[in-house]
Motif scaffolding. Structure first.
Motif, PDB file in Angstrom:
ATOM      1  N   VAL A  94       0.833  -1.209   0.000  1.00  0.00           N
ATOM      2  CA  VAL A  94       0.000   0.000   0.000  1.00  0.00           C
ATOM      3  C   VAL A  94       0.864   1.254   0.000  1.00  0.00           C
ATOM      4  O   VAL A  94       0.581   2.224  -0.715  1.00  0.00           O
ATOM      5  CB  VAL A  94      -0.954  -0.007   1.218  1.00  0.00           C
ATOM      6  N   SER A  95       1.931   1.251   0.789  1.00  0.00           N
ATOM      7  CA  SER A  95       2.833   2.411   0.844  1.00  0.00           C
ATOM      8  C   SER A  95       3.455   2.676  -0.522  1.00  0.00           C
ATOM      9  O   SER A  95       3.587   3.840  -0.945  1.00  0.00           O
ATOM     10  CB  SER A  95       3.935   2.176   1.877  1.00  0.00           C
ATOM     11  N   ALA A  96       3.858   1.606  -1.223  1.00  0.00           N
ATOM     12  CA  ALA A  96       4.461   1.763  -2.548  1.00  0.00           C
ATOM     13  C   ALA A  96       3.456   2.335  -3.546  1.00  0.00           C
ATOM     14  O   ALA A  96       3.780   3.201  -4.357  1.00  0.00           O
ATOM     15  CB  ALA A  96       4.988   0.423  -3.032  1.00  0.00           C
ATOM     16  N   ILE A  97       2.215   1.881  -3.475  1.00  0.00           N
ATOM     17  CA  ILE A  97       1.184   2.374  -4.390  1.00  0.00           C
ATOM     18  C   ILE A  97       0.920   3.859  -4.151  1.00  0.00           C
ATOM     19  O   ILE A  97       0.749   4.641  -5.099  1.00  0.00           O
ATOM     20  CB  ILE A  97      -0.121   1.559  -4.215  1.00  0.00           C
ATOM     21  N   LEU A  98       0.941   4.270  -2.891  1.00  0.00           N
ATOM     22  CA  LEU A  98       0.529   5.630  -2.537  1.00  0.00           C
ATOM     23  C   LEU A  98       1.693   6.578  -2.241  1.00  0.00           C
ATOM     24  O   LEU A  98       1.458   7.711  -1.810  1.00  0.00           O
ATOM     25  CB  LEU A  98      -0.397   5.577  -1.309  1.00  0.00           C
ATOM     26  N   HIS A  99       2.918   6.165  -2.508  1.00  0.00           N
ATOM     27  CA  HIS A  99       4.041   6.986  -2.059  1.00  0.00           C
ATOM     28  C   HIS A  99       4.067   8.368  -2.717  1.00  0.00           C
ATOM     29  O   HIS A  99       4.573   9.324  -2.134  1.00  0.00           O
ATOM     30  CB  HIS A  99       5.371   6.258  -2.291  1.00  0.00           C
TER      31      HIS A  99
END
Length: 516
Positions: free
Chosen positions: A378-383
């Motif tokens: 999720v962090s990678a998608i929303l970084h």
């Protein structure tokens, strides 16, 4: 069939406390089957207290203790003790100013450990319940069309948008039968006033929902709850053991009649208790208002609830069956949020895949679990989601967006961890200097450090946002990690980015990064 296992769950809601006892076993096809052994429901006015006074009254506390003591005796007959039962509390307890002493008193007097869940957790349990019900009925259309899943309780409306079987939006809205009922009591209003109150709320929500999915393209309208089951028993029909169907025209005709009934007529016609009749009218009006946003020709009503979802979610033998699908839904929800803020989806997809490849290659030395892997995804998608506000300091803008958005499948604490990872995926400020970071438990601090270091490394590999380095291998030596690319590429920008962003990775894991 394997040996059966008896489990019990309790839900403390706005209008009552509900117990479900079920026996579970695996069939010959290794499919989980539940047989309901016992159910109980006792009313208590927690929602009325909280939504009018802000706190749970002494009288309601005593009533809750009495009910839970009865349930404790009930589960003892099935060989269960209070510490073996999952107990959740929803919106009313969540909003109560005295929720901590309330939960503590229950623990001391009854032995039950109450977990107060947030709206996102309610979404998660509702999804698991519906998915389990649809899996049992094997209905077509859920994974190929667009769906709305709706549950209206005393203190909240939980709504999910599913686009071709994937989460497009998940919301917990402060619209419930008890809340609307209190508004009507304050103004001495009628059913017509409740239509205006609910109508205004739904119209305000329409823009947000349409930004996530075209509501006119919804093909399935799935509604949960005891009130809609009452409606289904009157004007619907059973289409499978766990599913009812109500034709739209029949529901609209029913809703039109209900709006004109008095409370006494509702009690007489539908065998309702007095305290439930007003809530029933409000529920039907709310269902009708949300239905009007779509062009569907029927309503599907599964015989399930978040209690069944809780039962499924805690079952170890079933968890492996639903975990992969649920993780995919969490990622789909994150991409939906990124799309809402016009993010670069190709870059996000690349960084996500690169992050997970690095994570999986280090699995044995990370000391993290599958839930942490999902947080990294999720962090990678929303970084870069904060780019919508401003490229400068977009990491901090991204943190703000995440903290103030609903992310399907992540509770408040997990959302905070994702926001912190996104905030530190760039910049020179050290996590260890952040007071918010220092207040986290040690395990959470190490999780954030490790995931942030991996995200920085993956983000550096797509410095140009052109996804050039799709094919790379990862190998480890005693003191280095080598990322070896295939083909001929000019790696100068990526090497520069690694020099800037790879320092945290080297400090956390002790590996020198080599890109060739």
């Amino acid at each position: 069939m394997n040996s059966p296992l008896v489990q019990a769950v309790i839900e403390i809601g706005s209008t009552g406390i509900r117990l479900l006892v079920a026996e579970s076993a695996l069939s010959k096809k290794s499919r989980k089957q539940f047989t309901v052994l016992d159910t109980s429901e006792n009313r208590v006015s927690i929602g009325h207290d909280v939504f009018t006074q802000g706190s749970i009254s002494r009288e309601s506390l005593l009533a809750c203790l009495h009910i839970l003591e009865l349930y404790r005796e009930q589960i003892t007959g099935y060989g269960l003790q209070p510490d073996q039962v999952q107990v959740i509390a929803t919106s009313a307890v969540r909003e109560a100013k005295n929720r901590d002493p309330f939960v503590d008193r229950i623990k001391v007097k009854t032995g039950f450990n109450v977990r107060v869940i947030d709206g996102i957790e309610e979404n998660r349990l509702m999804y698991i319940a519906v998915a389990g019900c649809l899996r049992t009925d094997d209905l077509e259309g859920f994974k190929s069309g667009n769906s709305i899943i709706l549950d209206i309780s005393g203190g909240a409306t939980v709504l999910m948008l599913m686009e071709k079987g994937r989460i497009a939006g998940a919301h917990s809205m402060r619209l419930g039968t008890v809340i609307v009922g209190q508004m009507l009591h304050t103004i001495m209003g009628s059913a017509g006033d409740s239509q205006r109150i609910i109508g205004e709320f739904v119209r305000n929500a329409k823009k947000t929902l349409n930004s996530e999915m075209n509501l006119k393209k919804v093909s399935q309208f799935i509604v949960l709850g005891s009130d809609i089951l009452t409606v289904a028993s009157v004007c619907g029909r059973k289409i499978s053991p766990l599913m009812w169907q109500i034709d739209r025209k029949d529901f609209e005709s029913f809703a039109s009649k209900i709006a004109s009934y008095s409370v006494e007529e509702c009690i007489e016609k539908f065998s309702l208790r007095y305290q439930d009749a007003g809530a029933f009218q409000i529920s039907v009006i709310a269902y009708s208002m949300f239905l009007s946003l779509t062009a569907v020709d029927r309503i599907l009503v599964p015989e399930t609830s978040i209690r069944e979802g809780l039962l499924l979610s805690i079952d170890e033998s079933l968890r492996s069956q639903i975990e992969e699908d649920f993780t995919q839904q969490i990622a789909a929800g994150a991409f939906s949020l990124l799309r809402k803020y016009q993010g670069d989806e190709e870059h996000a997809e690349y960084v996500k895949n690169a992050s997970l490849r690095i994570y999986d290659s280090m699995q044995d030395e990370l000391g993290l679990d599958s839930r942490d892997r999902s947080l990294l995804e999720v962090s990678a998608i929303l970084h870069d989601v904060g780019m919508f506000i401003k490229p400068e300091d977009h990491n901090l803008h991204g943190k703000y967006i995440i903290l103030n958005s609903e992310l399907f499948g992540l509770n408040r604490d997990e959302r905070s961890l994702v926001a912190m990872i996104v905030a530190y995926h760039k910049g020179t400020k050290k996590l260890q200097d952040d007071p918010e970071f220092r207040l986290l438990p040690r395990s959470s601090r190490m999780c954030v450090l490790k995931l942030t270091a991996i995200l920085r490394l993956a983000d550096a590999l797509d410095r140009t946002h052109k996804q050039k380095l799709f094919n790379f291998t990862i190998s480890f030596a005693r003191d280095s990690i080598t990322l070896r690319t295939q083909g001929h590429h000019n790696l100068s920008l990526e090497k520069l980015a690694l020099a800037q962003k790879g320092v945290m990775f080297e400090n956390v894991f002790g590996y020198r990064i080599v890109l060739v």
